[in-house]
Write a protein that holds these residues in place. Structure first.
Motif, PDB file in Angstrom:
ATOM      1  N   UNK A  75      29.785  50.565  34.187  1.00 28.88           N
ATOM      2  CA  UNK A  75      29.647  49.661  35.024  1.00 28.88           C
ATOM      3  C   UNK A  75      30.125  47.945  34.370  1.00 28.88           C
ATOM      4  N   UNK A  76      30.779  47.940  33.623  1.00 28.80           N
ATOM      5  CA  UNK A  76      31.648  46.232  33.643  1.00 28.80           C
ATOM      6  C   UNK A  76      33.448  47.302  34.343  1.00 28.80           C
ATOM      7  N   UNK A  77      33.309  48.164  34.380  1.00 31.32           N
ATOM      8  CA  UNK A  77      34.649  48.879  34.992  1.00 31.32           C
ATOM      9  C   UNK A  77      34.860  48.447  36.284  1.00 31.32           C
ATOM     10  N   UNK A  78      33.472  49.179  36.736  1.00 33.41           N
ATOM     11  CA  UNK A  78      33.424  48.830  38.745  1.00 33.41           C
ATOM     12  C   UNK A  78      33.054  47.313  38.970  1.00 33.41           C
ATOM     13  N   UNK A  79      32.273  46.665  38.020  1.00 32.39           N
ATOM     14  CA  UNK A  79      32.735  44.994  38.020  1.00 32.39           C
ATOM     15  C   UNK A  79      33.195  44.188  38.111  1.00 32.39           C
ATOM     16  N   UNK A  80      34.819  44.296  36.975  1.00 31.02           N
ATOM     17  CA  UNK A  80      35.730  44.274  37.232  1.00 31.02           C
ATOM     18  C   UNK A  80      36.475  44.506  38.128  1.00 31.02           C
ATOM     19  N   UNK A  81      36.624  46.072  39.186  1.00 29.93           N
ATOM     20  CA  UNK A  81      37.288  46.301  40.104  1.00 29.93           C
ATOM     21  C   UNK A  81      36.692  45.631  41.048  1.00 29.93           C
ATOM     22  N   UNK A  82      35.172  45.392  41.250  1.00 30.48           N
ATOM     23  CA  UNK A  82      34.710  44.695  42.386  1.00 30.48           C
ATOM     24  C   UNK A  82      35.446  43.140  42.587  1.00 30.48           C
ATOM     25  N   UNK A  83      35.334  42.616  41.600  1.00 34.59           N
ATOM     26  CA  UNK A  83      35.213  41.456  41.442  1.00 34.59           C
ATOM     27  C   UNK A  83      36.974  41.050  42.053  1.00 34.59           C
ATOM     28  N   UNK A  84      38.343  41.714  41.587  1.00 31.40           N
ATOM     29  CA  UNK A  84      39.381  42.442  41.838  1.00 31.40           C
ATOM     30  C   UNK A  84      39.359  42.542  43.311  1.00 31.40           C
ATOM     31  N   UNK A  85      38.604  42.788  44.170  1.00 31.40           N
ATOM     32  CA  UNK A  85      38.020  43.586  45.598  1.00 31.40           C
ATOM     33  C   UNK A  85      37.899  42.068  46.314  1.00 31.40           C
ATOM     34  N   UNK A  86      37.219  41.993  45.698  1.00 26.22           N
ATOM     35  CA  UNK A  86      37.164  39.845  46.267  1.00 26.22           C
ATOM     36  C   UNK A  86      38.179  38.963  46.058  1.00 26.22           C
ATOM     37  N   UNK A  87      38.415  38.866  44.439  1.00 28.71           N
ATOM     38  CA  UNK A  87      40.171  37.797  45.236  1.00 28.71           C
ATOM     39  C   UNK A  87      40.629  38.437  45.956  1.00 28.71           C
ATOM     40  N   UNK A  88      41.195  39.481  46.051  1.00 30.02           N
ATOM     41  CA  UNK A  88      42.195  40.331  47.384  1.00 30.02           C
ATOM     42  C   UNK A  88      41.811  39.942  48.237  1.00 30.02           C
ATOM     43  N   UNK A  89      40.139  40.316  48.531  1.00 26.73           N
ATOM     44  CA  UNK A  89      40.163  39.559  50.367  1.00 26.73           C
ATOM     45  C   UNK A  89      40.326  38.254  50.337  1.00 26.73           C
ATOM     46  N   UNK A  90      40.073  37.577  49.332  1.00 23.93           N
ATOM     47  CA  UNK A  90      39.786  36.040  49.472  1.00 23.93           C
ATOM     48  C   UNK A  90      41.127  35.640  49.681  1.00 23.93           C
ATOM     49  N   UNK A  91      42.218  36.093  49.486  1.00 24.14           N
ATOM     50  CA  UNK A  91      43.806  35.844  49.655  1.00 24.14           C
ATOM     51  C   UNK A  91      44.038  36.222  50.594  1.00 24.14           C
ATOM     52  N   UNK A  92      43.747  37.489  51.380  1.00 27.63           N
ATOM     53  CA  UNK A  92      44.272  37.969  52.003  1.00 27.63           C
ATOM     54  C   UNK A  92      44.156  37.186  53.616  1.00 27.63           C
TER      55      UNK A  92
END
Length: 143
Positions: A75-92
């Motif tokens: 669950x922690x790994x999935x949450x970390x991945x989700x946060x990274x994806x959100x950061x990438x989306x904001x940057x894009x």
């Protein structure tokens, strides 16, 4: 949670089988699992374990501890991945700039288009068309 319960169950049971092997008990261990959520508010797994022996309290304790730890890690790994994806989306999104945004930021008197007056008029007309397209696209993307 988005944890893959099938993979988590396989991992948990593999850990139990390894532990039983270390105790020379794991020769004839079979199991079957069912994932469902039809009678509760959450998805869960039932496991039927078939062995030639009875699991003791330590085996069951180790099984529960490993299962809980493994689930939390996944669950922690999935949450970390989700946060990274959100950061990438904001940057894009912050990097996407339209032609009209660039020209809107620059005062119109500072935009000079080289060439004769007919070239200048054509370029200004093209710029207006691009701005209009950008605004229409921005409105469409907001949906």
């Amino acid at each position: 949670t988005d944890v893959d319960l099938q993979e988590w169950t396989k991992d948990t049971m593999a850990n139990l089988e390894n532990s039983l092997d270390e105790q020379d008990k794991g020769d004839n261990v079979k199991w079957v699992a069912v994932e469902h959520a039809d009678h509760s508010d959450h998805d869960h797994v039932h496991i039927v374990l078939i062995t030639d022996f009875k699991l003791d309290k330590d085996d069951l304790k180790e099984l529960r501890e490993y299962a809980s730890e493994s689930f939390d890690n996944r669950r922690e790994i999935l949450q970390d991945l989700e946060q990274e994806l959100q950061k990438d989306n904001v940057q894009q999104q912050s990097q996407q700039v339209t032609v009209s945004q660039i020209f809107d930021a620059v005062p119109s008197q500072s935009v000079t288009i080289a060439g004769g007056s007919e070239d200048n008029r054509n370029a200004q007309k093209k710029l207006k068309q691009e701005r209009k397209k950008d605004r229409e696209r921005d409105n469409d993307e907001s949906w």
